[in-house]
Scaffold this motif. Structure first.
Motif, PDB file in Angstrom:
ATOM      1  N   THR A 234      15.475   7.943  -6.550  1.00 16.00           N
ATOM      2  CA  THR A 234      14.582   9.164  -6.509  1.00 16.00           C
ATOM      3  C   THR A 234      15.444  10.526  -7.127  1.00 16.00           C
ATOM      4  O   THR A 234      14.791  11.120  -7.871  1.00 16.00           O
ATOM      5  N   TYR A 235      16.636  10.744  -6.576  1.00 14.07           N
ATOM      6  CA  TYR A 235      17.238  12.108  -6.854  1.00 14.07           C
ATOM      7  C   TYR A 235      17.716  12.017  -8.211  1.00 14.07           C
ATOM      8  O   TYR A 235      18.009  13.295  -8.502  1.00 14.07           O
ATOM      9  N   GLY A 236      17.709  11.174  -8.971  1.00  9.81           N
ATOM     10  CA  GLY A 236      18.184  10.948 -10.342  1.00  9.81           C
ATOM     11  C   GLY A 236      17.156  11.321 -11.220  1.00  9.81           C
ATOM     12  O   GLY A 236      17.503  11.543 -12.637  1.00  9.81           O
ATOM     13  N   MET A 237      16.133  11.160 -11.127  1.00 10.91           N
ATOM     14  CA  MET A 237      15.090  11.294 -12.115  1.00 10.91           C
ATOM     15  C   MET A 237      14.787  13.047 -12.280  1.00 10.91           C
ATOM     16  O   MET A 237      14.861  13.876 -11.631  1.00 10.91           O
ATOM     17  N   ASP A 238      14.481  13.035 -13.524  1.00  9.65           N
ATOM     18  CA  ASP A 238      14.232  14.161 -14.277  1.00  9.65           C
ATOM     19  C   ASP A 238      12.640  14.751 -14.126  1.00  9.65           C
ATOM     20  O   ASP A 238      12.376  16.047 -13.771  1.00  9.65           O
ATOM     21  N   TYR A 239      11.776  13.917 -14.250  1.00  5.90           N
ATOM     22  CA  TYR A 239      10.336  14.311 -14.197  1.00  5.90           C
ATOM     23  C   TYR A 239       9.593  13.340 -13.527  1.00  5.90           C
ATOM     24  O   TYR A 239       9.899  12.009 -13.497  1.00  5.90           O
ATOM     25  N   TRP A 240       8.510  13.829 -12.976  1.00  9.06           N
ATOM     26  CA  TRP A 240       7.831  12.904 -12.196  1.00  9.06           C
ATOM     27  C   TRP A 240       6.062  13.067 -12.597  1.00  9.06           C
ATOM     28  O   TRP A 240       5.783  14.185 -12.648  1.00  9.06           O
ATOM     29  N   GLY A 241       5.514  12.091 -12.383  1.00  9.79           N
ATOM     30  CA  GLY A 241       3.940  12.142 -12.336  1.00  9.79           C
ATOM     31  C   GLY A 241       3.489  12.468 -10.912  1.00  9.79           C
ATOM     32  O   GLY A 241       4.331  12.677  -9.948  1.00  9.79           O
TER      33      GLY A 241
ATOM     34  N   THR B 159       0.718  -1.073  -0.089  1.00 11.51           N
ATOM     35  CA  THR B 159      -0.117  -0.130  -0.144  1.00 11.51           C
ATOM     36  C   THR B 159       0.858   1.126  -0.101  1.00 11.51           C
ATOM     37  O   THR B 159       1.942   1.357   0.754  1.00 11.51           O
ATOM     38  N   ALA B 160       0.501   2.092  -0.919  1.00  8.24           N
ATOM     39  CA  ALA B 160       1.493   3.420  -0.999  1.00  8.24           C
ATOM     40  C   ALA B 160       0.916   4.334  -2.351  1.00  8.24           C
ATOM     41  O   ALA B 160      -0.015   3.558  -3.036  1.00  8.24           O
ATOM     42  N   VAL B 161       1.385   5.339  -2.353  1.00  6.43           N
ATOM     43  CA  VAL B 161       1.358   6.151  -3.825  1.00  6.43           C
ATOM     44  C   VAL B 161       2.272   5.592  -4.574  1.00  6.43           C
ATOM     45  O   VAL B 161       3.333   5.792  -4.210  1.00  6.43           O
ATOM     46  N   TYR B 162       2.041   5.383  -5.717  1.00  8.43           N
ATOM     47  CA  TYR B 162       2.896   4.971  -6.590  1.00  8.43           C
ATOM     48  C   TYR B 162       3.217   5.953  -7.861  1.00  8.43           C
ATOM     49  O   TYR B 162       2.142   6.460  -8.293  1.00  8.43           O
ATOM     50  N   TYR B 163       4.202   6.519  -7.853  1.00  6.44           N
ATOM     51  CA  TYR B 163       4.781   7.436  -8.897  1.00  6.44           C
ATOM     52  C   TYR B 163       5.647   6.720  -9.982  1.00  6.44           C
ATOM     53  O   TYR B 163       6.504   5.823  -9.934  1.00  6.44           O
ATOM     54  N   CYS B 164       5.397   7.443 -11.428  1.00  5.08           N
ATOM     55  CA  CYS B 164       6.471   7.307 -12.276  1.00  5.08           C
ATOM     56  C   CYS B 164       7.058   8.264 -12.569  1.00  5.08           C
ATOM     57  O   CYS B 164       6.833   9.392 -12.290  1.00  5.08           O
ATOM     58  N   ALA B 165       8.457   7.962 -13.054  1.00  8.65           N
ATOM     59  CA  ALA B 165       9.350   9.052 -13.198  1.00  8.65           C
ATOM     60  C   ALA B 165      10.243   8.613 -14.478  1.00  8.65           C
ATOM     61  O   ALA B 165      10.324   7.628 -14.909  1.00  8.65           O
ATOM     62  N   THR B 166      10.918   9.831 -14.890  1.00 11.27           N
ATOM     63  CA  THR B 166      11.678   9.572 -16.291  1.00 11.27           C
ATOM     64  C   THR B 166      12.934  10.176 -15.952  1.00 11.27           C
ATOM     65  O   THR B 166      13.356  11.361 -15.377  1.00 11.27           O
ATOM     66  N   LYS B 167      14.074   9.484 -16.704  1.00 13.54           N
ATOM     67  CA  LYS B 167      15.406  10.191 -16.555  1.00 13.54           C
ATOM     68  C   LYS B 167      15.808  10.100 -18.058  1.00 13.54           C
ATOM     69  O   LYS B 167      16.017   8.828 -18.730  1.00 13.54           O
ATOM     70  N   PHE B 168      16.518  11.104 -18.518  1.00  8.97           N
ATOM     71  CA  PHE B 168      17.043  11.171 -19.758  1.00  8.97           C
ATOM     72  C   PHE B 168      18.402  10.522 -19.710  1.00  8.97           C
ATOM     73  O   PHE B 168      19.469  10.945 -19.137  1.00  8.97           O
ATOM     74  N   THR B 169      18.663   8.992 -20.075  1.00 12.20           N
ATOM     75  CA  THR B 169      19.687   8.389 -20.075  1.00 12.20           C
ATOM     76  C   THR B 169      19.719   7.357 -21.104  1.00 12.20           C
ATOM     77  O   THR B 169      18.497   6.703 -20.897  1.00 12.20           O
ATOM     78  N   ILE B 170      20.820   6.632 -21.795  1.00 11.22           N
ATOM     79  CA  ILE B 170      20.762   5.455 -22.391  1.00 11.22           C
ATOM     80  C   ILE B 170      21.517   4.341 -21.634  1.00 11.22           C
ATOM     81  O   ILE B 170      21.901   3.266 -21.875  1.00 11.22           O
ATOM     82  N   ALA B 171      21.705   4.612 -20.469  1.00 12.22           N
ATOM     83  CA  ALA B 171      22.504   3.625 -19.536  1.00 12.22           C
ATOM     84  C   ALA B 171      21.681   2.588 -19.411  1.00 12.22           C
ATOM     85  O   ALA B 171      20.490   2.665 -19.174  1.00 12.22           O
ATOM     86  N   THR B 172      22.665   1.399 -19.346  1.00  9.83           N
ATOM     87  CA  THR B 172      22.112   0.235 -18.705  1.00  9.83           C
ATOM     88  C   THR B 172      21.477   0.344 -17.430  1.00  9.83           C
ATOM     89  O   THR B 172      22.103   1.048 -16.571  1.00  9.83           O
ATOM     90  N   MET B 173      20.224  -0.222 -17.061  1.00 10.72           N
ATOM     91  CA  MET B 173      19.542   0.022 -15.771  1.00 10.72           C
ATOM     92  C   MET B 173      20.520  -0.603 -14.730  1.00 10.72           C
ATOM     93  O   MET B 173      20.966  -1.779 -14.657  1.00 10.72           O
ATOM     94  N   SER B 174      20.285   0.045 -13.445  1.00 14.19           N
ATOM     95  CA  SER B 174      21.127  -0.468 -12.490  1.00 14.19           C
ATOM     96  C   SER B 174      20.735   0.301 -11.173  1.00 14.19           C
ATOM     97  O   SER B 174      19.912   1.321 -11.110  1.00 14.19           O
ATOM     98  N   PRO B 175      20.889  -0.278  -9.902  1.00 18.84           N
ATOM     99  CA  PRO B 175      20.544   0.395  -8.764  1.00 18.84           C
ATOM    100  C   PRO B 175      20.831   1.836  -8.741  1.00 18.84           C
ATOM    101  O   PRO B 175      20.355   2.667  -8.072  1.00 18.84           O
ATOM    102  N   ARG B 176      22.079   2.064  -9.114  1.00 16.98           N
ATOM    103  CA  ARG B 176      22.722   3.566  -9.285  1.00 16.98           C
ATOM    104  C   ARG B 176      21.868   4.523 -10.104  1.00 16.98           C
ATOM    105  O   ARG B 176      21.627   5.761  -9.755  1.00 16.98           O
ATOM    106  N   VAL B 177      21.052   3.870 -11.017  1.00 18.81           N
ATOM    107  CA  VAL B 177      20.165   4.954 -11.863  1.00 18.81           C
ATOM    108  C   VAL B 177      19.021   4.886 -11.411  1.00 18.81           C
ATOM    109  O   VAL B 177      17.974   5.738 -11.322  1.00 18.81           O
TER     110      VAL B 177
END
Length: 128
Positions: free
Chosen positions: A112-119, A91-109
């Motif tokens: 929360t502080y790395g995302m550019d835009y949020w719903g 149970t929570a509020v679920y947010y989507c967010a995006t980040k301008f990057t072509i990097a392979t996904m990893s925990p470092r990517v």
């Protein structure tokens, strides 16, 4: 500016399923990683799952591995989070967010502080 619109939240019984959607109407997400984050009452926002922009790699928090599945459909400018076997602790509020990057996904990517835009978020309540 990217507008992200989440949908699909609601009330579900324990053990049930929901599919969240994150739409970016008219905006190409081809070079944006997409992530799902959640914030439960009294807790910090946390990363749930992210998917890369180009190579399809994914990251899942340990708490949702094997339970949630992230996917994206760039042609529809939309990402999804399939949530199965839901528990009250999901149970929570679920947010989507995006980040301008072509990097392979990893925990470092997928942070929360790395995302550019949020719903604005969609509420998921798991309760009997």
């Amino acid at each position: 500016q990217v507008q992200l619109v989440e949908s699909g939240g609601g009330l579900v019984q324990p053990g049930g399923s929901l599919r969240l959607s994150c739409a970016a109407p008219g905006f190409s997400l081809d070079y944006y990683a997409i992530g799902w984050f959640r914030q439960a009452p009294g807790k910090e926002r946390e990363g749930v799952s992210c998917i890369s922009s180009r190579d399809g790699t994914t990251y899942y928090a340990d708490s949702v591995k094997g339970q949630f599945t992230i996917s994206r459909d760039n042609a529809k400018h939309t990402a999804y989070l399939q949530m199965n076997s839901l528990k009250p602790e999901d149970t929570a509020v679920y947010y989507c967010a995006t980040k301008f990057t072509i990097a392979t996904m990893s925990p470092r990517v997928c942070v929360t502080y790395g995302m550019d835009y949020w719903g604005k978020g969609t509420l998921v309540t798991v309760s009997s």
